[in-house]
Design a protein around this motif. Structure first.
Motif, PDB file in Angstrom:
ATOM      1  N   ASP A 187       0.810  -1.232   0.000  1.00 16.19           N
ATOM      2  CA  ASP A 187       0.000   0.000   0.000  1.00 16.19           C
ATOM      3  C   ASP A 187       0.842   1.281   0.000  1.00 16.19           C
ATOM      4  N   ASP A 241       2.577  -3.325  -3.615  1.00 15.67           N
ATOM      5  CA  ASP A 241       1.566  -4.118  -4.331  1.00 15.67           C
ATOM      6  C   ASP A 241       0.542  -3.290  -5.097  1.00 15.67           C
ATOM      7  N   GLN A 242       0.299  -2.091  -4.667  1.00 14.85           N
ATOM      8  CA  GLN A 242      -0.516  -1.124  -5.423  1.00 14.85           C
ATOM      9  C   GLN A 242      -0.238   0.244  -4.834  1.00 14.85           C
TER      10      GLN A 242
HETATM   11 CA    CA Z   1      -1.854  -3.855  -0.511  1.00 16.33          CA
END
Ligand code: CA
Length: 760
Positions: free
Chosen positions: A62, A376-377
């Motif tokens: 994140d 991851d994003q």
């Molecule tokens: Ca994440």
């Protein structure tokens, strides 16, 4: 030949034959030969280490680009990430394929989009027996290790060493699942502990082999809990708010306003705001999730935590109690508290990157090691009023991607090439000199490295994105889409809406121009690109199970039917859409007369397409029933909602058959042709259903799958449909259900699956 030289030197016999001397000589020979072999092996390994690069993959969870100095952060400082960036290549157009924790990891491991690697939503279970790049590196002599957040439910595969956080993991005194299956609670701060374990593994590895280290942090994932050394680094009142903090969600899909991830309405009293005790202000803060991190802390850690947080909390609550703060003031405070905690959590990740880089420098590993930083994003840091991710909007679609590879990538490079997390696996393989199998959907980034960041000729013009986790925490609707260098097209399945953004004129994505007459040619072109990209990536939504649990009535019916399936074993099961559900409406008298006593279970759901039926079956809706027969009639909504290609819909029906057979191999499947619709034989939707049926007829084996086309009982002589039995030319009335029942009962009798059938 060195062996021979030594042999002649050692075994020089005096006159006479001495057996024991010969034996000693042989032992010596074998020993020296062995040492020699080890020598040659080691020197080959030394050359190997020199040739094939090591890979250190530091991956956080994140971490938004807005919070990285190298990406132009206006809100924090990340000196170590910036150092990495200055020595390598920064990708400015790096995107995820599915903006959520587990799915992003699955895309990275497999090089495949979510619908093909099977991990579409958090809570899915990753099939670790499928192709994953760490196993390939391992098979080619790499040592492989994974330390930190995993979140894929099954155990990691393809790693010589792993230790992972259970599920999301914790910041304070986290548990780790070890390779032997034990769970160990380790005192300390998670980001630091993952770094410690990573450096320890590097110390203990076999230095003769190249290695892959995946150092995967929990931070800065919710509930953003910084280490005390970073308390107060980004003090309340010092972090500027994003321009779109007060977004009202107008001008875009109505699903935006339905999601539950706003600072305004969905910020929890304990979990997010870090207050203790019962919620004093339920109008401003949500109940239900306390601060789990605080509960894990040691007394000393709690003292340190409270010493920082309590005075700030008390000062704020006093003003709120005194009525001095408006709702907007509270929103501002929430954003400030959120940023203090989030950016503080990021700071430890930056520290970790610094420690890893220092280790590589100190151990002479700098030159031949690829260092990658990614997350991851992306994440919303108050943009659009949100925290969290999931949406295809820029803040969560983008992923940081920084790569350092001395000698191969010039320091201080930047790239505008559009890249995705499915590209990591082929990149690592190609860097290690390993061929990339054709099934991998991502592309190696080596051509971008070789071009020093310039976009190579023939590089991709667009990326495909898909999000599947509806009816879940934060209630973000299923959507997918395409992003090109300038435009973004999004499609929302449930509401059948398109959104189109011109990122040059509207970089904050505040206004969809899909219905602006000036953008019609662009809309059509991008819709074409969307369809083509879906074909290229083998996306057939008809076979991808998806819930409609974000529609209340559907969720309720799903619960009821699942309960019914568990309560009683049924002899007949009807699977389908509204036409099957209609046995409970216009067809009720006929159902009661012909099927109810079988007993029969009606699994018809109005508006369902094949993908929804698949979701229901995979979640066990048939319950304990191993029926004599399953009557399947589905597909007309795949036609009616979006004129899906007949072969795609048919593939969905085939999947449904497979699922029923897996559940109950002896059940006879009565596969009905999709009923005719539209008034005339040349109605386009009628023709689409006819085309589906052509495929369905080929699925019959007349042993377990029996295909029957009942169109004839509904059509008049000239092929038209009569409103006397289908008033809306799609759904049956009671007379229609009578015809269906009277045609179906003899079929079931003929197949010997309905011994107690009533006589029509
Ligand atoms: Ca994440």
């Amino acid at each position: 030949m060195p062996q021979r030289c030594r042999w002649s030197r050692v075994c020089h016999f005096p006159t006479g034959f001495d057996k024991s001397r010969l034996l000693r000589c042989l032992v010596l020979f074998v020993t020296i030969w062995g040492i020699d072999q080890t020598y040659w092996k080691n020197s080959a390994a030394a050359q190997d280490v020199g040739r094939r690069p090591n890979i250190v993959f530091v991956f956080s969870d994140d971490h938004a680009l807005q919070a990285i100095g190298a990406y132009g952060s206006k809100i924090n400082q990340t000196p170590h990430l910036d150092r990495l960036a200055s020595q390598g290549l920064v990708f400015d157009r790096s995107y995820c394929a599915n903006s959520i924790c587990g799915p992003s990891r699955a895309c990275i491991l497999t090089g495949l989009h979510s619908h093909l690697n099977g991990f579409r939503r958090n809570g899915d279970r990753f099939d670790g027996s499928q192709w994953v790049f760490p196993r390939v590196l391992q098979e080619h002599g790499y040592q492989t290790a994974l330390i930190g957040k995993w979140h894929l439910e099954s155990n990691p595969t393809g790693f010589d060493y792993w230790q992972v956080l259970p599920d999301q993991g914790h910041y304070y005194n986290p548990d780790f699942i070890m390779m032997d299956g034990t769970k160990q609670r380790v005192p300390g701060y998670c980001t630091d502990l993952i770094t410690d374990a990573s450096l320890k593994w590097l110390d203990q590895r076999d230095p003769s082999k190249p290695f892959l280290l995946m150092c995967q942090h929990k931070a800065p994932h919710r509930n953003w809990s910084p280490h005390p050394r970073h308390f107060g680094k980004y003090k309340l009142g010092t972090v500027p708010a994003p321009e779109t903090l007060r977004d009202d969600y107008s001008g875009r899909s109505k699903t935006l306003a339905e999601s539950e991830m706003t600072l305004r309405k969905h910020f929890y009293w304990g979990h997010d705001a870090k207050f203790h005790g019962p919620n004093e202000f339920p109008d401003h803060f949500r109940d239900g999730i306390p601060n789990g991190e605080y509960q894990r802390m040691s007394p000393e850690q709690r003292d340190e935590w409270d010493a920082y947080y309590q005075p700030e909390n008390e000062a704020f609550l006093q003003r709120l109690r005194a009525g001095e703060l408006s709702e907007d003031d509270v929103l501002t405070w929430k954003h400030q508290r959120y940023m203090h905690d989030y950016l503080g959590s990021v700071q430890a990740v930056d520290d970790s990157v610094g420690r890893v880089l220092d280790y590589l420098d100190a151990n002479n590993l700098m030159e031949n090691t690829i260092v990658v930083y990614s997350s991851d994003q992306g994440f919303y840091l108050g943009e659009h009023g949100w925290y969290d991710k999931r949406w295809m909007f820029e803040e969560s679609l983008r992923m940081p991607l920084i790569v350092r590879w001395p000698g191969r990538i010039p320091a201080g490079s930047r790239s505008n090439a559009m890249v995705q997390n499915i590209d990591y696996a082929p990149t690592f393989l190609q860097a290690a000199g390993i061929e990339v199998p054709a099934q991998v959907q991502g592309r190696s980034l080596l051509p971008v490295f070789e071009a020093q960041g310039a976009v190579p000729a023939g590089w991709r013009d667009a990326i495909y994105y898909a999000y599947y986790e509806n009816d879940s925490v934060h209630e973000v609707a299923v959507h997918d889409g395409v992003r090109t260098d300038r435009y973004k097209l999004m499609f929302f399945q449930r509401t059948n809406e398109w959104n189109l953004f011109d990122l040059e004129h509207d970089p904050q994505e505040m206004n969809s121009v899909h219905d602006d007459p000036q953008y019609q040619a662009i809309l059509k072109g991008l819709q074409q690109r969307y369809r083509d990209l879906r074909k290229f990536y083998q996306v057939n939504s008809a076979v991808i199970p998806v819930t409609r649990g974000d529609e209340a009535w559907w969720k309720q019916r799903d619960r009821e039917k699942t309960a019914q399936g568990k309560q009683q074993a049924h002899e007949l099961v009807f699977i389908g859409d509204s036409i099957t559900q209609g046995w409970e409406g216009a067809g009720k008298a006929m159902w009661d007369k012909y099927f109810a006593h079988a007993p029969a279970l009606n699994l018809g759901f109005s508006g369902d397409r094949t993908e929804h039926v698949l979701w229901r079956l995979k979640r066990g809706q048939m319950g304990i029933s191993k029926p004599r027969a399953a009557v399947i009639m589905i597909g007309t909504n795949n036609t009616g909602h979006r004129m899906q290609a007949p072969e795609e819909t048919a593939a969905g029906v085939r999947e449904i058959i497979t699922n029923v057979r897996q559940h109950s191999p002896d059940t006879k499947i009565v596969l009905l042709g999709v009923f005719p619709r539209g008034e005339t034989p040349f109605d386009p939707m009628r023709l689409n259903n006819v085309a589906i049926n052509q495929y369905l007829s080929t699925f019959a084996d007349d042993e377990t799958v029996f295909y029957r086309d009942l169109s004839g009982i509904f059509l008049q002589e000239d092929g038209t449909l009569s409103r006397d039995i289908m008033p809306d030319l799609l759904h049956l009335n009671e007379a229609g259900y009578q015809r269906w029942a009277e045609a179906l009962v003899p079929i079931l009798q003929e197949l010997e699956v309905y011994p107690n059938a009533p006589t029509p």
